[in-house]
Design an enzyme around this catalytic site. Structure first.
Site, short mmCIF file in Angstrom:
data_model
loop_
_atom_site.label_atom_id
_atom_site.label_comp_id
_atom_site.label_asym_id
_atom_site.label_seq_id
_atom_site.Cartn_x
_atom_site.Cartn_y
_atom_site.Cartn_z
N GLU A 95 12.26 -0.93 -7.03
CA GLU A 95 11.12 -0.22 -7.63
C GLU A 95 10.13 -0.02 -6.50
O GLU A 95 9.36 -0.91 -6.16
CB GLU A 95 10.54 -1.05 -8.78
CG GLU A 95 9.78 -0.22 -9.79
CD GLU A 95 8.30 -0.40 -9.68
OE1 GLU A 95 7.67 0.47 -9.04
OE2 GLU A 95 7.77 -1.39 -10.20
N CYS A 133 1.69 1.20 -8.77
CA CYS A 133 2.79 2.08 -8.35
C CYS A 133 2.70 3.37 -9.14
O CYS A 133 3.14 4.41 -8.69
CB CYS A 133 4.14 1.44 -8.66
SG CYS A 133 4.38 -0.07 -7.80
#
Ligand code: UN1
Length: 508
Positions: A261, A295
């Protein structure tokens, strides 16, 4: 009047209440500082290479026992962990605010995300379903079963110091694995607190195999040991694309699994029919919330030329007036950047934008009356004529690049023309645009939203993204399958041995 407690004393008390052994946070080689005021709040001990290897070996042994515990019982451990998290929510949320600088509601929100994934995983512990598959042979049964992998290594980033680990861990544990966790070197305290909270749950459970869950502290060398160890079956790593480029091939080299990720350069498209006030709020939270350090933070806004002048003045005003301050002593909406490096990266991106002739609103350090320490910045809007330069890169700071578009197709092309592919949004009341955005030819991201921002996903969906974001999925939906190995079973209960595809092999 009592002298106000120093943040270090406050933190020590908090960690004590959370059950962290005082010896773990005193006298170590690694200073832990709070981004809220730059002060040192603890000194932790890095684990040696031998200790990290021992943790992996212990985890391996623990996984061999744990895999034989029925999944619903494994779920019971996670249920207890969720209960302990509920009890510890205020303290752990505050510790997140101290260690990372999140404003209180976001610190608490992060713990809520942990509680939510525990609830999800408990239900899942009775639903690790496999398929029954039609077989072409009489008197046979074919099915799919799911089995634990062994040891799951989790490498997490500073910005979600506890939630992302919990997504991985709650699933990994119900799936029958052991977990070794390397938190960001910037956030060891919240990790030690999570381990202590887990140990409370483990005690109530009646004990768990030693090494089922461990935290190893240190810099990248610790991560490398996990990545290279043949005893670690899966590494789930959250961080930069640069980190992923190193970790991914190293894991592939030994055919280990990875869930990556990595970076995001998330965009929103604002269409002519957009509800402007709703869009304004969504953009403000997405781009300025968590000081732009998710993110999933909104980094690019692609605005139709007909609504540009309706949205941008309101947005600029919001940026100029948003409250910025110490999350521990004020009710500001925007806290500090994590450190000096983050600040310098933001300054560099803004300087490069100015050089390109961009119109910049905001940016620069803000004095929060905090003794001059901590990197508090005013979030920035950068208006550009075209998508170019720093807009194509993820800068982990509250910078929102804005460009205009005329044709929807151009907006879509611009949207997808960056390396990362994590999260995306469209703001429209036009169902054709909304449906197109979420269709095969729409957003190329792992997350595509309509009329909400790019950040703040619920745990129920699979979380992750495409392209340079790494392709991994964590958290909800069927992401659990990433933590197990699939086995196809064919069982012959007949008295014959028919071969598939009509092949004959008659010994006569
Ligand atoms: C991250 O920034 O790594 O969707 C995770 C969100 C949060 C998780 C972010 N639920 O913004």
């Amino acid at each position: 009047m009592d002298k106000p407690l120093s943040l270090a004393t406050d933190t020590t008390e908090l960690l004590g209440r959370l059950g962290v052994d005082a010896a773990l946070i005193k006298g170590g080689n690694r200073a832990v500082t709070s981004p809220t005021d730059g002060s040192e709040i603890a000194r932790v001990h890095d684990n040696s290479e031998a200790e990290v290897k021992a943790a992996i070996t212990a985890a391996r042994k623990a996984s061999l026992e744990w895999r034989d515990v029925p999944a619903p019982q494994r779920g019971e451990l996670v249920r207890l962990f969720g209960e302990e998290l509920r009890a510890a929510k205020d303290d752990l949320g505050r510790l997140v605010s101290i260690e990372v600088g999140k404003v209180p509601s976001e610190g608490l929100g992060e713990v809520q995300e942990m509680i939510d994934i525990c609830d999800f995983a408990v239900g899942l512990s009775r639903q690790l379903y496999g398929l029954t598959i039609a077989t072409e042979r009489p008197g046979h049964r074919m099915m799919e079963t799911w089995h634990p992998l062994g040891v799951v290594g989790v490498i997490s980033a500073f910005n979600f110091p506890v939630a992302v680990w919990s997504w991985n861990t709650a699933l990994a544990i119900v799936c029958g694995n052991a977990v070794v966790w390397k938190p960001s070197e910037k956030t060891p305290l919240t990790a030690l607190a999570c381990q202590a909270i887990f140990e409370k749950a483990a005690k109530r459970f009646g004990g768990v195999p030693k090494g089922l869950l461990d935290v190893v502290i240190g810099d990248r060398a610790v991560g490398e040991i996990m990545v290279d160890s043949p005893d670690v079956a899966l590494v789930s790593a959250t961080g930069s694309t640069r980190m992923g480029r190193e970790v991914g091939p190293r894991l592939a080299q030994r055919f280990a699994r990875s869930i990556l990720e990595l970076g995001g350069n998330n965009a929103g498209i604002v269409c002519p029919s957009a509800d402007i006030d709703m869009t304004l709020n969504a953009v403000a939270f997405g781009a300025m919330g968590t000081c732009g350090q998710r993110c999933t933070s909104l980094r690019r806004l692609i605005v139709h030329e007909d609504v540009y002048d309706a949205l941008l003045p309101k947005l600029r005003a919001a940026y100029e007036s948003v409250s910025i301050g110490n999350p521990l002593t004020s009710d500001a909406l925007v806290g500090p950047l994590i450190d000096r490096d983050a600040f310098e990266n933001m300054e560099k991106a803004l300087a490069a934008s100015r050089e390109m002739g961009a119109k910049v609103t905001g940016g620069g350090q803000v004095d929060v009356d905090n003794g001059g320490e901590g990197y508090y910045v005013r979030p920035a809007i950068v208006e550009l004529d075209e998508q170019a330069g720093p807009m194509l890169q993820e800068t982990f700071a509250p910078i929102l690049y804005v460009v205009k578009y005329r044709d929807f197709e151009d907006a879509m092309a611009m949207h997808n023309a960056v390396g990362a592919g994590l999260s995306s949004s469209i703001f429209t009341l036009n169902m054709r645009e909304a449906e197109l955005f979420t269709s095969d030819s729409g957003s190329d991201c792992g997350i595509a939203n309509v009329n909400i921002g790019t950040s703040g996903a619920e745990i129920g969906g699979a979380f992750g993204g495409e392209k340079e974001t790494g392709g991994g999925r964590e958290s909800g939906s069927d992401a659990w399958k990433g933590y197990m190995r699939r086995q196809t079973n064919t069982i012959n209960y007949s008295t014959e041995l028919p071969l598939a595809q009509g092949v004959s092999f008659d010994l006569g």
